[in-house]
Design an enzyme around this catalytic site. Structure first.
Site, PDB file in Angstrom:
ATOM      1  CG  ASP A 286      -6.712   1.198   7.171  1.00 28.47           C
ATOM      2  OD1 ASP A 286      -7.314   1.336   6.085  1.00 28.47           O
ATOM      3  OD2 ASP A 286      -7.263   1.286   8.279  1.00 28.47           O
TER       4      ASP A 286
ATOM      5  CG  ASP B 254     -10.206   1.729   3.538  1.00 29.13           C
ATOM      6  OD1 ASP B 254      -9.006   1.667   3.846  1.00 29.13           O
ATOM      7  OD2 ASP B 254     -11.118   1.405   4.301  1.00 29.13           O
TER       8      ASP B 254
END
Length: 499
Positions: free
Chosen positions: A96, A283
């Site tokens: 992430d 992201d």
């Protein structure tokens, strides 16, 4: 950690690194059959589904790099394997770039159902384990986790990181973590947003000399026919997974991987919203594309998505549309139109609705005046853009009235007729002065075939107020089309067409 244990960890790491013939770490992505309920469940894992504003803070070739294969769950979660401890205990994690902590469930997690559905770390079984014990909590849009800090050896493919900080989670407070196909999160953001100030794994990879180049890169495979789901490369890039040259833009704010994005286009038409620039972050932990409600509503209208009808928005157009038009035509600056119309109370340079979330997010809260103020601010943007095209007042008000019907639902889903994909426009981002385009086939999530097919817009609404916003989040929908390089050494991001 005692000297004996540290030496043991170093020996284990050395043996693993020597075993790699090319210095690359590869993690494969697997495909699963799609269904609409599973897509919704997987998307609930997005940490930006609510309240991002509360969390915002102020290349080489593939040689000598480490490749981590990724598993793709419903085109909504990409994850791979790591291990912690000596001997290693294996976990699946989402890599992430929108967070910076490493966390996995702890064996001490006994009161959360989610922990029983996933692998749990047992510190007593690791000879290199050290408990720090600081209590920590991380809040995501769809739930929170809490636990305590620890240190141990972390293996990522052939890379072995010693004395790595991580969080042992003792409470997972959401159904999201029960249905998620991942055990934990492997944060690849900057230390500035690391909860508890814990050292991110990537920082230790660099400081311990485990990567030749201070670069990592993502390739996310969106081809449903392929078993391989993607690849994360530590220490370089894989030239097999992109076409042409990367376009690089500087990181403007350390924390998230944030940069300045230019205008956003629907078809070949500018929306005008980001002509002066918008902040954006890349992201890998967010499945969709998130952007301001104003623009996402225009996208939904342009592609024929069915959103939630906002009676407040239609009321605004019917009762105040003429006044807003007259103010704009008379030369009143857009930022002052709503206050002069008496729909927003001025508060310095911004109106009271500058802490906007979304219009639909407050539909059921009875905040009449506030919702009208927010609807006015959106209408001004829409009308201003139509004015540039020399449309008549009647045509503009009709257009804005229709946009009200395309405001996204609170959960972000907007359903689309799968048979209309060929008629939908492309959408484009301007990055580094170049246009990055997504076709309907690329920004629509499709599940099922024939009469059972369901199509969902890959765009969701999220409003972050100034000075942090307006903000775009370029998640997996974008990264699946464009190979992305995260250049930590030069503080820049690179984008190229995926191969």
């Amino acid at each position: 950690m005692g000297t004996r244990f540290l030496l043991l960890a170093l020996c284990l790491c050395a043996s693993l690194i020597d075993a790699s013939s090319e210095g690359l770490l590869r993690i494969n992505v697997k495909k699963r059959t799609l269904d609409i309920n599973s897509i919704k469940a997987a998307r609930k894992g997005d940490k930006y589904s609510k309240g991002l504003e509360n969390r915002l803070l102020g290349l080489s070739d593939s040689e000598d790099a480490d490749l981590v294969p990724l598993t793709n769950y419903l085109d909504a979660q990409y994850y791979g394997e790591i291990s912690i401890g000596s001997p290693p205990q294996t976990f699946t994690v989402i890599f992430d770039t929108g967070s910076s902590n490493l966390w996995v469930p702890s064996s001490k997690c006994i009161f959360s159902i989610a922990c029983y559905f996933h692998n749990r770390f047992k510190g007593t079984k690791s000879s290199t384990y050290t408990k720090i014990g600081d209590e920590l909590q991380i809040n995501y849009g769809s739930g929170s986790i809490s636990g305590f800090s620890s240190k141990d050896t972390v293996q990522v493919g052939d890379l072995c990181v010693v004395d790595q900080d991580f969080i042992e989670v003792t409470k997972e407070g959401s159904l999201t973590f029960v249905i998620g196909k991942f055990d934990g999160i492997f944060g690849l953001g900057f230390k500035e947003i690391s909860v508890g100030g814990l050292q991110p794994v990537w920082y230790n990879m660099v400081e311990q000399g485990l990567v030749k180049e201070q670069v990592f890169s993502f390739w996310l495979n969106r081809n449903e026919a392929d078993e391989e789901g993607g690849e994360l490369v530590f220490g370089g890039v894989d030239p097999n997974h992109f076409i042409g040259e990367h376009t690089y833009v500087p990181v403007t704010k350390k924390g998230y991987w944030q940069f300045d994005m230019g205008d956003f286009l629907i078809g070949n038409q500018s929306t005008g919203f980001c002509e002066g620039g918008c902040a954006a972050i890349v992201d890998s932990g967010t499945s969709l594309l998130a952007g301001p409600t104003t623009i996402v509503t225009e996208i939904n209208y342009a592609i024929g998505a069915e959103g939630v009808l906002s009676s407040e928005c239609k009321t605004l157009v019917n009762e105040y549309g003429d006044m807003i038009w007259d103010l704009l035509v008379s030369g009143v600056t857009p930022g002052k139109v709503c206050s002069q119309a008496g729909l927003c109370f001025a508060n310095g340079a911004q109106s009271v609705s500058s802490n906007i979330e979304t219009v639909v997010g407050k539909e059921n809260e009875g905040l009449g005046d506030t919702v009208l103020c927010e609807a006015c601010e959106m209408a001004v943007i829409w009308m201003q853009n139509q004015l540039r095209q020399s449309e008549t007042k009647e045509a503009v008000l009709s257009y804005v009235n229709k946009l009200c019907e395309s405001i996204p639902s609170p959960a972000g889903e907007s359903v689309i007729d799968c048979n209309s994909l060929s008629k939908m426009p492309n959408v484009s981002f301007t990055i580094g002065g170049k246009i990055f385009t997504l076709t309907p086939e690329q920004y629509i999530l499709k599940t099922g075939e024939g009469i059972a097919a369901v199509c969902i817009s890959g765009f969701m609404a999220m409003d972050v107020p100034p000075p942090a916003g307006p903000l775009w989040i370029l998640g997996d929908v974008f990264m699946g089309v464009y190979h992305t390089v995260f250049d930590y050494g030069n503080l820049q991001l690179g984008f190229a067409k995926s191969a």
